[in-house]
Design a protein around this motif. Structure first.
Motif, PDB file in Angstrom:
ATOM      1  N   GLY A  60       0.819  -1.199   0.000  1.00 53.99           N
ATOM      2  CA  GLY A  60       0.000   0.000   0.000  1.00 53.99           C
ATOM      3  C   GLY A  60       0.860   1.258   0.000  1.00 53.99           C
ATOM      4  O   GLY A  60       0.364   2.371   0.100  1.00 53.99           O
ATOM      5  N   TYR A  65      -1.077  -1.245  -3.754  1.00 49.77           N
ATOM      6  CA  TYR A  65      -2.167  -2.215  -3.884  1.00 49.77           C
ATOM      7  C   TYR A  65      -2.742  -2.146  -5.298  1.00 49.77           C
ATOM      8  O   TYR A  65      -2.816  -1.078  -5.904  1.00 49.77           O
ATOM      9  CB  TYR A  65      -3.280  -1.930  -2.883  1.00 49.77           C
ATOM     10  CG  TYR A  65      -2.935  -2.307  -1.458  1.00 49.77           C
ATOM     11  CD1 TYR A  65      -2.293  -3.498  -1.160  1.00 49.77           C
ATOM     12  CD2 TYR A  65      -3.271  -1.469  -0.398  1.00 49.77           C
ATOM     13  CE1 TYR A  65      -1.981  -3.844   0.150  1.00 49.77           C
ATOM     14  CE2 TYR A  65      -2.977  -1.815   0.913  1.00 49.77           C
ATOM     15  CZ  TYR A  65      -2.327  -3.009   1.168  1.00 49.77           C
ATOM     16  OH  TYR A  65      -2.031  -3.348   2.458  1.00 49.77           O
ATOM     17  N   SER A 104      -3.130  -6.862  -2.452  1.00 45.82           N
ATOM     18  CA  SER A 104      -4.217  -5.985  -2.016  1.00 45.82           C
ATOM     19  C   SER A 104      -4.383  -6.197  -0.521  1.00 45.82           C
ATOM     20  O   SER A 104      -3.812  -7.125   0.049  1.00 45.82           O
ATOM     21  CB  SER A 104      -5.518  -6.275  -2.771  1.00 45.82           C
ATOM     22  OG  SER A 104      -6.104  -7.458  -2.311  1.00 45.82           O
TER      23      SER A 104
END
Length: 179
Positions: A60, A65, A104
């Motif tokens: 992230g 992501y 993710s």
């Protein structure tokens, strides 16, 4: 003519020294590693490079992501299966592939790509052989350096991709004639 050959020879030597120096420098920041397993006749070998966290936000952040990640550093990660397998419930033929992932927050996608030998930023989606969703979970303690390992499972082995506080689990098993 002799002078031109000497100059070309010197230029070639300088270029070679520069190439190997650059390669050595990038490998010192993200050293090469091999993860392998030989369990119940199933052999898997993974050649990859191990980047460090260095205080950065990894998933992230450094590794966004929803974007394809080379799953390591430097050259694309190479994975080799010595026989036909089932990866996360899907068949994959024996052979050599590059391993890519799409991280993710809720799970990852593992990608096995038929193109090998490229730098880790040269991903060609048209060469994908298999894409499978895999589980991710919290990893503790925090892993400063990215690593790949294997853990035996009831039906084969789990390939673990771990870095920072996250690990993805890719289940692999031998393929039987009915798979």
């Amino acid at each position: 003519m002799k002078r031109l050959l000497i100059i070309l020879g010197i230029i070639a030597a300088v270029v070679l020294v520069g190439f190997f120096s650059l390669r050595s420098w990038t490998k010192s920041s993200s050293p090469e590693a091999v993860a392998q397993v030989d369990q119940n006749g199933l052999k898997i070998k993974v050649d990859y490079c191990q980047p460090y966290k260095k205080g950065r936000k990894i998933f992230g952040g450094l590794v966004p992501y929803g974007k394809v990640w080379r799953t390591g550093a430097n050259e694309a990660t190479i994975i080799e299966f010595d026989q036909n397998v089932v990866v996360a419930g899907q068949p994959l033929n024996k052979g050599e592939y590059t391993l890519w992932t799409i991280p993710s927050a809720d799970g990852w996608i593992a990608i096995f790509n038929g193109e090998t030998g490229q730098w880790g930023t040269n991903y060609d989606q048209t060469k994908d052989v298999l894409r499978v969703p895999v589980a991710s979970r919290k990893h503790s303690p925090m892993a400063e350096q990215f690593y790949i390992s294997f853990s035996p499972s009831a039906t084969g082995t789990d390939m673990i991709l771990a870095w920072d506080q996250t690990e993805a689990v890719i289940p692999v098993q031998k393929r039987t004639n009915s798979d």
